[in-house]
Enzyme design. Structure first.
Site, PDB file in Angstrom:
ATOM      1  N   VAL A  48       0.841  -1.203   0.000  1.00 38.14           N
ATOM      2  CA  VAL A  48       0.000   0.000   0.000  1.00 38.14           C
ATOM      3  C   VAL A  48       0.876   1.252   0.000  1.00 38.14           C
ATOM      4  O   VAL A  48       0.535   2.269  -0.613  1.00 38.14           O
ATOM      5  CB  VAL A  48      -0.945   0.001   1.225  1.00 38.14           C
ATOM      6  CG1 VAL A  48      -1.741   1.305   1.297  1.00 38.14           C
ATOM      7  CG2 VAL A  48      -1.899  -1.187   1.181  1.00 38.14           C
ATOM      8  N   CYS A  49       2.018   1.181   0.657  1.00 37.13           N
ATOM      9  CA  CYS A  49       2.865   2.362   0.873  1.00 37.13           C
ATOM     10  C   CYS A  49       3.250   3.096  -0.414  1.00 37.13           C
ATOM     11  O   CYS A  49       3.093   4.324  -0.483  1.00 37.13           O
ATOM     12  CB  CYS A  49       4.115   1.978   1.666  1.00 37.13           C
ATOM     13  SG  CYS A  49       3.738   1.368   3.331  1.00 37.13           S
ATOM     14  N   PRO A  50       3.747   2.427  -1.460  1.00 39.85           N
ATOM     15  CA  PRO A  50       4.124   3.194  -2.645  1.00 39.85           C
ATOM     16  C   PRO A  50       2.942   3.874  -3.314  1.00 39.85           C
ATOM     17  O   PRO A  50       3.093   4.942  -3.913  1.00 39.85           O
ATOM     18  CB  PRO A  50       4.770   2.148  -3.562  1.00 39.85           C
ATOM     19  CG  PRO A  50       4.259   0.836  -3.085  1.00 39.85           C
ATOM     20  CD  PRO A  50       4.083   1.001  -1.608  1.00 39.85           C
ATOM     21  N   GLU A  58       0.546   5.324  -1.801  1.00 35.54           N
ATOM     22  CA  GLU A  58       0.324   6.571  -1.063  1.00 35.54           C
ATOM     23  C   GLU A  58       1.385   7.616  -1.407  1.00 35.54           C
ATOM     24  O   GLU A  58       1.063   8.796  -1.607  1.00 35.54           O
ATOM     25  CB  GLU A  58       0.325   6.297   0.446  1.00 35.54           C
ATOM     26  CG  GLU A  58      -0.856   5.487   0.917  1.00 35.54           C
ATOM     27  CD  GLU A  58      -0.995   5.521   2.416  1.00 35.54           C
ATOM     28  OE1 GLU A  58      -2.091   5.812   2.911  1.00 35.54           O
ATOM     29  OE2 GLU A  58       0.015   5.257   3.114  1.00 35.54           O
TER      30      GLU A  58
END
Length: 223
Positions: A62-64, A66
């Site tokens: 999910v992080c990239p 965001e």
């Protein structure tokens, strides 16, 4: 609010309405330079708002999405006199490796805003946003530990005086809506400029209201 450890009664209260902690930590620039970054000083010295968003780990899932979503909106934040800062507890070297990994390979190549590398978890501990819980024995040695010791998806909006006017925390699997932070900045800026308050679902260009009985009556009668 959450306890830092099971053997204490220490709680970290909300920072909304308070100054952001005056703590300098390492950060990585888009050019690969490690430098010291103090979020409070960034806001106050530049007289800008700051959106600071924490994510759990580099090279995850999910992080990239965001980080790229904040980058896609960077011009909109700049129009609002707002600095974007990302943050995790990874090292500067890991940040640099991720910055040099192509987007189609799960990387964040093309990100231009600084990313905090709070490797020692100094700021994350102060904010109490770590997925970690400790138990101590009578000799104060750690006897048990649970959680990943990485941060939840915490977000802070900070004004030009260093005061926090919004904070939120998502669990690991739930990504953020970047447009909501733009809306919140618009609303707070409207309050700063006009002295009115912003009702539910307010957006730029919509009617705000005076903070009194007459104001709410007039607003509710037409909306």
């Amino acid at each position: 609010m959450r306890p830092n450890s099971k053997n204490t009664n220490k709680f970290i209260m909300s920072l909304v309405g308070k100054k952001f902690p005056n703590i300098a930590v390492d950060a990585m620039s888009e050019m690969g330079d490690t430098f010291r970054l103090n979020v409070l000083e960034q806001a106050v010295s530049q007289k800008k708002k700051v959106v600071l968003f924490w994510y759990p780990k580099d090279f995850t899932f999910v992080c990239p999405t965001e980080l790229h979503a904040f980058q896609a909106a960077i011009d909109e934040f700049e129009k609002r006199n707002t600095i974007v800062i990302g943050a995790s507890c990874d090292t500067p070297e890991v940040h640099f490796a991720w910055l040099n990994t192509a987007k189609n390979q799960g990387g964040i190549e093309g990100i231009t805003y600084p990313i905090i590398a709070d490797t020692h978890r100094l700021l994350a501990n102060r904010l109490d946003i770590l997925d970690a819980e400790y138990e101590f024995n009578e000799d104060a040695d750690v006897s048990a530990h649970s959680g990943g010791n990485v941060t939840f998806r915490a977000t802070y909006l900070i004004d030009e005086d260093g005061k926090v006017f919004h904070e939120s925390v998502n669990d690991m699997p739930v990504g953020r809506n970047v447009q909501e932070y733009l809306r919140l900045i618009d609303a707070y800026s409207h309050v700063q400029k006009h002295g009115e308050v912003c009702p539910a679902n307010w957006e730029e260009g919509k009617t705000a209201m005076n903070a009194n009985r007459t104001g709410v009556a007039e607003y509710l009668s037409t909306n």
